[in-house]
Design an enzyme around this catalytic site. Structure first.
Site, mmCIF file in Angstrom:
data_model
loop_
_atom_site.group_PDB
_atom_site.id
_atom_site.type_symbol
_atom_site.label_atom_id
_atom_site.label_comp_id
_atom_site.label_asym_id
_atom_site.label_seq_id
_atom_site.Cartn_x
_atom_site.Cartn_y
_atom_site.Cartn_z
ATOM 1 N N SER A 151 -8.662 -0.758 -5.036
ATOM 2 C CA SER A 151 -8.811 -0.204 -3.487
ATOM 3 C C SER A 151 -10.233 -0.081 -3.392
ATOM 4 O O SER A 151 -10.980 -1.050 -3.438
ATOM 5 C CB SER A 151 -8.095 0.877 -3.396
ATOM 6 N N LYS A 185 0.763 -1.027 0.202
ATOM 7 C CA LYS A 185 -0.065 -0.146 0.018
ATOM 8 C C LYS A 185 0.969 1.127 -0.113
ATOM 9 O O LYS A 185 1.193 1.758 1.082
ATOM 10 C CB LYS A 185 -0.952 -0.047 1.151
#
Length: 591
Positions: A390, A191
């Site tokens: 996401s 991430k």
């Protein structure tokens, strides 16, 4: 006397503004009325397609499109929905003899280009021609143009064919100089949305994932061109790797193009191909062709040709709370649309078209809930566009089935939060200090004038961990996998559609029409009308805001030039500091 002149001046300004808006409204009404007229296509015509502006999911609702006045022409481009519909219509239109792909930049994402490319391949089955021409071929436009029967380039032009690259702008050095610390709380090894704030180069994990998905995208790019042009894929790789295409003659020699011609020669060739005997080529622009022979609209009554409907719900842009618009996903607006189609008995199935890098984790969860509820009463199929990552994947994962393009960017299952510490900026740079009282130990949690304490950081980390747990549970449930498995392919890692098919994040590769067909099959219906949601805002409702925003945007782009991308990145980071984010690591730009 001074007050008198002040009021007079204010009144004059008010009158001028009101008059200006009235003029714009009148122009809008005139253009709207004229825009409703059916356009007649002359026999032996060519459909000209030129993509010089970003391609949106839906054609903007702007009657002033094409009117070059105060930036009101910004929406003159056609949405993907109309582009695909026009190509399909041209396939059986006897007045259209072929398609001319003219000078384009293809600033759209790769999956959007893929949709158009596949539609052109289907168009060619009619036996009609497709001819492409450009002075400068970007890699994106060449990929599209490679399906044409003939590909031409200007004798003095050029073809960009050098491979893909992806670059990230790192801001840590600038933040250090300003005395700003980005306090990061995240879950996910990959991430990497926060990396530009805390690093000066890519982490090993991020470099691994970018190398992986960029390689997958490039392989698909080369495979497509190889099949269309009949050139070995390894040869294409070497052409790019060795920069063999430096002059138009190089492209002709290596068979990437079929000829070197000027525009007048192309127009003469098109006249012969279309069989016209007039002095000028008979052609119609893409936007105008939309108005030709319009199909009967599906009215909201019992008199439509079919009572069965398939609803396409467009979710495009970053995800946030509130209403949003056609270019951003507001959780309230999309939720309303999903509730409406869920409760409409005429709607037998739903296609959720997702083109989003994600955004607010809370807003994503709100939309996910509506998808779950819809799934319980009727089929819902997700069609992924350029990006569905996401938060964009979060709102997709509950669907009955997920269909993506091979070059869709998806995955990025992770969550993060950013809290700036501006203490050094305030104290050392500006000489500003703060002091106060509080009734509890954590009463000032979140203040940006000091660093987080270890206890506060733990509280925020626990919150982010909880959000990631909810995310992976939702994906595991929707994809019928274990949470442990989803965690193993999650951790914020980005995948292409091809890779996502292999790891089970999507069910099949295909386009929006495949998703519609899948929805119809699951609903067990053959005859149906398509309806689109959310309803697009009327021109008058969006006029003042759009004009103001567009004018400001153009001014900034003009002043900042290439630095505008950095401005957008900083602006995006500022927005990310508000709530925990399920967002793509960064804006992926492939050159």
């Amino acid at each position: 006397m001074k007050q008198f002149f002040k009021f007079v001046l204010a009144s004059i300004v008010g009158i001028l503004i009101t008059t200006f808006l009235l003029v714009i409204i009148i122009i809008g009404i005139i253009y709207s009325a004229s825009g409703d007229k059916t356009v007649e296509v002359e026999p032996n015509s060519v459909l000209r397609m030129a993509f010089t502006t970003p391609i949106t999911e839906r054609t903007p609702n702007n009657p002033l499109a094409g009117l070059d006045f105060l930036g009101l022409d910004k929406d003159k481009s056609t949405g993907l929905n109309d582009i695909l519909a026009n190509i399909k219509k041209a396939k059986t239109d006897d007045n259209i003899k072929g398609i001319f792909l003219d000078e384009s930049y293809m600033t759209s994402g790769q999956a959007t280009t893929e949709e158009i490319r596949n539609a052109l391949i289907d168009f060619k089955k009619s036996g009609k021609f497709v001819v492409a021409y450009a002075e400068i071929y970007t890699q994106g436009f060449y990929y599209l143009a490679s399906v044409a029967d003939k590909v031409y380039v200007n004798p003095k032009g050029m073809i960009e064919f050098h491979g893909f690259s992806s670059q990230i702008t790192f801001l840590k050095g600038a933040l250090d100089k300003l005395g700003i610390e980005a306090q990061i709380i995240k879950v996910g090894t990959y991430k990497s949305a926060v990396e530009p704030l805390v690093l000066t180069k890519m982490s090993d994990a991020n470099r691994l994932q970018v190398t992986s998905y960029l390689g997958s995208l490039y392989d698909h790019f080369l495979t497509g061109i190889s099949k269309s042009r009949g050139i070995n894929k390894d040869s294409l790789f070497n052409y790019a790797n060795q920069m063999r295409i430096q002059q138009p003659e190089d492209a002709l020699k290596l068979k990437l193009v079929d000829g070197l011609k000027y525009k007048d020669e192309i127009l003469d060739d098109l006249k012969k191909r279309s069989g016209t005997t007039s002095k000028e080529l008979k052609s119609i622009e893409l936007g105008e062709y939309t108005k030709s022979n319009p199909e009967k609209e599906d009215k909201d009554d019992d008199n439509s040709s079919s009572k069965n409907r398939i609803a396409i719900v467009y979710a495009s842009g970053e995800i946030s709370g509130g209403e949003g618009d056609d270019n951003t996903i507001g959780s309230e607006r999309i939720s309303k649309a999903l509730r409406k189609v869920r409760l409409d008995n005429k709607v037998k199935a739903v296609v959720l078209r997702v083109n989003s890098p994600g955004g607010s984790s809370l807003a994503s969860d709100v939309i996910w809930r509506e998808v779950m509820l819809t799934k319980k009463v009727k089929p819902i199929i997700v069609s992924m566009g350029d990006v569905a990552a996401s938060g964009g994947y979060y709102i997709s994962c509950a669907a009955d089935s997920i269909i993506a393009q091979p070059n869709t960017i998806t995955g990025s299952i992770g969550i993060f939060a950013i809290l700036p510490n501006l203490q050094k900026l305030f104290n050392d740079k500006l000489g500003v200090t703060f002091d106060g009282v509080k009734t509890g130990k954590y009463a000032d949690l979140g203040d940006i004038d000091r660093p987080l304490t270890p206890d506060e950081r733990l509280i925020l980390q626990n919150s982010v961990n909880h959000g990631y747990d909810d995310f992976t549970k939702a994906v595991a449930e929707g994809r019928h996998k274990t949470q442990a498995y989803i965690n193993s392919i999650g951790q914020g890692r980005v995948w292409t559609g091809t890779q996502a098919l292999q790891n089970g994040l999507v069910d099949r590769l295909g386009n929006i029409n495949d998703a519609i067909a899948s929805a119809a099959k699951k609903a067990k219906i053959k005859n149906y009308n398509l309806v689109s949601y959310p309803e697009q805002k009327s021109f008058l409702n969006q006029l003042s805001g759009d004009v103001t925003v567009e004018a400001r945007t153009r001014m900034l782009k003009s002043e900042l030039g290439d630095s505008y991308k950095v401005y957008e990145q900083i602006k995006g980071i500022t927005q990310m500091m508000r709530t925990p984010q399920t967002r793509l690591p960064y804006d992926i730009v492939i050159k």
